[in-house]
Design a protein around this motif. Structure first.
Motif, PDB file in Angstrom:
ATOM      1  N   ARG A   3       0.850  -1.187   0.000  1.00 17.72           N
ATOM      2  CA  ARG A   3       0.000   0.000   0.000  1.00 17.72           C
ATOM      3  C   ARG A   3       0.880   1.229   0.000  1.00 17.72           C
ATOM      4  NH1 ARG A   3      -5.390  -0.621   3.502  1.00 17.72           N
ATOM      5  NH2 ARG A   3      -6.067  -2.565   2.603  1.00 17.72           N
ATOM      6  N   HIS A   4       0.447   2.226  -0.731  1.00 21.13           N
ATOM      7  CA  HIS A   4       1.159   3.505  -0.765  1.00 21.13           C
ATOM      8  C   HIS A   4       0.278   4.523  -0.060  1.00 21.13           C
ATOM      9  CE1 HIS A   4       4.021   6.402  -2.216  1.00 21.13           C
ATOM     10  NE2 HIS A   4       3.033   7.158  -2.629  1.00 21.13           N
ATOM     11  N   VAL A  24      -1.324  18.681  -5.914  1.00 23.48           N
ATOM     12  CA  VAL A  24      -0.654  18.477  -4.633  1.00 23.48           C
ATOM     13  C   VAL A  24      -0.165  17.044  -4.472  1.00 23.48           C
ATOM     14  CG1 VAL A  24      -1.814  20.372  -3.450  1.00 23.48           C
ATOM     15  CG2 VAL A  24      -2.834  18.099  -3.423  1.00 23.48           C
ATOM     16  N   TRP A  25      -0.655  16.146  -5.301  1.00 18.66           N
ATOM     17  CA  TRP A  25      -0.183  14.769  -5.263  1.00 18.66           C
ATOM     18  C   TRP A  25      -0.573  14.083  -6.562  1.00 18.66           C
ATOM     19  CZ3 TRP A  25      -2.275   9.755  -5.284  1.00 18.66           C
ATOM     20  CH2 TRP A  25      -1.388   8.740  -4.919  1.00 18.66           C
ATOM     21  N   GLN A  26       0.299  13.235  -7.078  1.00 18.86           N
ATOM     22  CA  GLN A  26      -0.021  12.431  -8.247  1.00 18.86           C
ATOM     23  C   GLN A  26       0.764  11.128  -8.185  1.00 18.86           C
ATOM     24  OE1 GLN A  26       1.000  14.708 -11.704  1.00 18.86           O
ATOM     25  NE2 GLN A  26       3.178  14.398 -11.483  1.00 18.86           N
ATOM     26  N   LYS A  27       0.229  10.123  -8.822  1.00 17.37           N
ATOM     27  CA  LYS A  27       0.877   8.810  -8.838  1.00 17.37           C
ATOM     28  C   LYS A  27       0.709   8.217 -10.227  1.00 17.37           C
ATOM     29  CE  LYS A  27       2.698   5.053  -7.146  1.00 17.37           C
ATOM     30  NZ  LYS A  27       4.123   4.987  -7.014  1.00 17.37           N
ATOM     31  N   ILE A  37      -8.838   5.969  -3.423  1.00 22.65           N
ATOM     32  CA  ILE A  37      -8.330   7.288  -3.054  1.00 22.65           C
ATOM     33  C   ILE A  37      -9.090   7.702  -1.798  1.00 22.65           C
ATOM     34  CG2 ILE A  37      -8.162   9.710  -3.718  1.00 22.65           C
ATOM     35  CD1 ILE A  37      -8.155   8.726  -6.639  1.00 22.65           C
ATOM     36  N   ARG A  38      -8.356   8.021  -0.754  1.00 16.99           N
ATOM     37  CA  ARG A  38      -8.992   8.415   0.509  1.00 16.99           C
ATOM     38  C   ARG A  38      -8.579   9.848   0.826  1.00 16.99           C
ATOM     39  NH1 ARG A  38      -8.090   5.785   6.393  1.00 16.99           N
ATOM     40  NH2 ARG A  38      -6.105   6.814   6.130  1.00 16.99           N
ATOM     41  N   ILE A  39      -9.580  10.682   1.042  1.00 14.20           N
ATOM     42  CA  ILE A  39      -9.342  12.078   1.392  1.00 14.20           C
ATOM     43  C   ILE A  39      -9.854  12.278   2.810  1.00 14.20           C
ATOM     44  CG2 ILE A  39      -9.878  14.471   0.831  1.00 14.20           C
ATOM     45  CD1 ILE A  39     -10.285  13.456  -2.089  1.00 14.20           C
ATOM     46  N   ALA A  51     -10.867  19.827  -7.359  1.00 11.71           N
ATOM     47  CA  ALA A  51     -10.974  18.927  -8.517  1.00 11.71           C
ATOM     48  C   ALA A  51     -10.277  17.613  -8.187  1.00 11.71           C
ATOM     49  CB  ALA A  51     -10.344  19.548  -9.755  1.00 11.71           C
ATOM     50  N   LEU A  52     -10.703  16.583  -8.879  1.00 14.02           N
ATOM     51  CA  LEU A  52     -10.070  15.270  -8.786  1.00 14.02           C
ATOM     52  C   LEU A  52     -10.069  14.713 -10.195  1.00 14.02           C
ATOM     53  CD1 LEU A  52      -8.957  12.920  -7.074  1.00 14.02           C
ATOM     54  CD2 LEU A  52     -11.307  12.097  -6.922  1.00 14.02           C
ATOM     55  N   ARG A  53      -8.898  14.445 -10.721  1.00 14.53           N
ATOM     56  CA  ARG A  53      -8.808  13.944 -12.092  1.00 14.53           C
ATOM     57  C   ARG A  53      -8.138  12.590 -12.096  1.00 14.53           C
ATOM     58  NH1 ARG A  53      -5.845  17.329 -16.723  1.00 14.53           N
ATOM     59  NH2 ARG A  53      -4.148  15.838 -16.669  1.00 14.53           N
TER      60      ARG A  53
END
Length: 55
Positions: A3-4, A24-27, A37-39, A51-53
């Motif tokens: 897990r990352h 602010v973050w990408q993988k 994806i957990r916010i 936004a979330l792309r």
């Protein structure tokens, strides 16, 4: 299966103003399949997601 779990701050503030629509973050390089994806809002104030792309 590993897990990352990166920790990052979504709010960016520069030059005396809140900055919006900043990455602010990408993988990249994830294997095909299901991902989560957990916010998490760790403050007592209202949180907003600009936004979330997912591509």
């Amino acid at each position: 299966m590993g897990r990352h779990r990166p920790t990052t701050s979504g709010a960016t503030y520069a030059d005396g103003a809140w900055q919006v629509q900043q990455v602010v973050w990408q993988k990249s390089g994830l294997a095909s399949g299901q991902h989560t994806i957990r916010i998490v809002n760790r403050s007592t104030s209202v949180g907003m997601i600009d936004a979330l792309r997912v591509t």
